[in-house]
Design an enzyme around this catalytic site. Structure first.
Site, PDB file in Angstrom:
ATOM      1  N   SER A 127       0.807  -1.078  -0.076  1.00  0.00           N
ATOM      2  CA  SER A 127       0.005  -0.033   0.145  1.00  0.00           C
ATOM      3  C   SER A 127       0.829   1.249   0.064  1.00  0.00           C
ATOM      4  O   SER A 127       0.285   2.267  -0.380  1.00  0.00           O
ATOM      5  CB  SER A 127      -0.901   0.035   1.101  1.00  0.00           C
ATOM      6  OG  SER A 127      -0.442   0.070   2.548  1.00  0.00           O
ATOM      7  N   LYS A 164       0.342   4.402   6.960  1.00  0.00           N
ATOM      8  CA  LYS A 164      -0.500   5.199   5.819  1.00  0.00           C
ATOM      9  C   LYS A 164       0.084   6.612   6.001  1.00  0.00           C
ATOM     10  O   LYS A 164       0.924   6.836   7.273  1.00  0.00           O
ATOM     11  CB  LYS A 164      -1.987   5.168   6.017  1.00  0.00           C
ATOM     12  CG  LYS A 164      -2.649   3.691   5.641  1.00  0.00           C
ATOM     13  CD  LYS A 164      -2.552   3.378   4.222  1.00  0.00           C
ATOM     14  CE  LYS A 164      -3.331   2.178   3.822  1.00  0.00           C
ATOM     15  NZ  LYS A 164      -2.678   1.168   4.309  1.00  0.00           N
TER      16      LYS A 164
END
Length: 210
Positions: A127, A164
């Site tokens: 990701s 993230k």
């Protein structure tokens, strides 16, 4: 040989310098120290910084208003000869540094990162691949509950831990991936649980340790 004991005022300034580095990524200026502590002049902050340097807690770098570097205690380093704990899969609802999550210790000094790394987290998935954080890499993490917009964070959303890029916008928190095929995680902290577990301070490539 252990470092000399600090006075209460010196400890207050040392703690402020460390906190400022952790939260902003840079040391404070003498003016900022004076304002925080309540000194009338930056010269007073300078004298206390010199005392911290003499006692081995900081190094003062010439030519810059933010020239302060935190020094690592040799005894503390020696006590951590095993290196940084390597955290694997984190079970739902458990502390990230619970003993059952520590797969091993990786022989690296946390002081080589700025701010210091407290543990390594094994990356699962791609990701964050656009910024070079790949599946299987070891992410060096500084343990803190404070993070600024734009920083890469380790966050716990409900019972899941994720890596993230953080963005706070209005009442919402956006956790952005660095992968065009994925969508951001949008969290409303008024109705969902979210906690910042740390900020990323470096990456060790997977083929460097396997």
């Amino acid at each position: 040989m252990s470092r000399k004991h600090l006075t209460a005022r010196q400890q207050e300034i040392f703690d402020f310098v460390k906190h400022h580095i952790e939260t902003t990524g840079m040391p404070p200026t003498r003016v900022e120290i004076a304002r925080e502590i309540g000194f009338k002049s930056p010269n007073a902050a300078e004298e206390h910084l010199k005392a911290l340097a003499r006692k081995g807690y900081i190094e003062m770098l010439s030519g810059t208003s933010r020239g302060i570097r935190i020094l690592v205690d040799n005894e503390e380093t020696a006590a951590n000869d095993d290196g940084l704990p390597l955290i694997g899969k984190v079970a739902a609802g458990t502390p990230i540094m619970a003993i059952e999550h520590v797969e091993s210790h990786y022989p690296v000094n946390g002081a080589m990162f700025n701010p210091n790394a407290d543990y390594l987290l094994k990356v699962n998935g791609n990701s964050m691949e656009k910024i070079g954080i790949l599946d299987g890499d070891l992410l060096a993490v500084h343990k803190t509950n404070f993070a600024r917009n734009g920083q890469v964070v380790v966050a716990r959303v409900d019972d899941e831990v994720t890596v993230k890029r953080l963005e706070k916008k209005g009442d919402l928190i956006y956790l952005h991936p660095e992968n065009d095929e994925l969508q951001p995680i949008i969290v409303d902290p008024r109705i969902e649980y979210i906690e910042i577990e740390g900020i990323a301070v470096g990456v060790i490539r997977n083929n460097a340790w396997m």
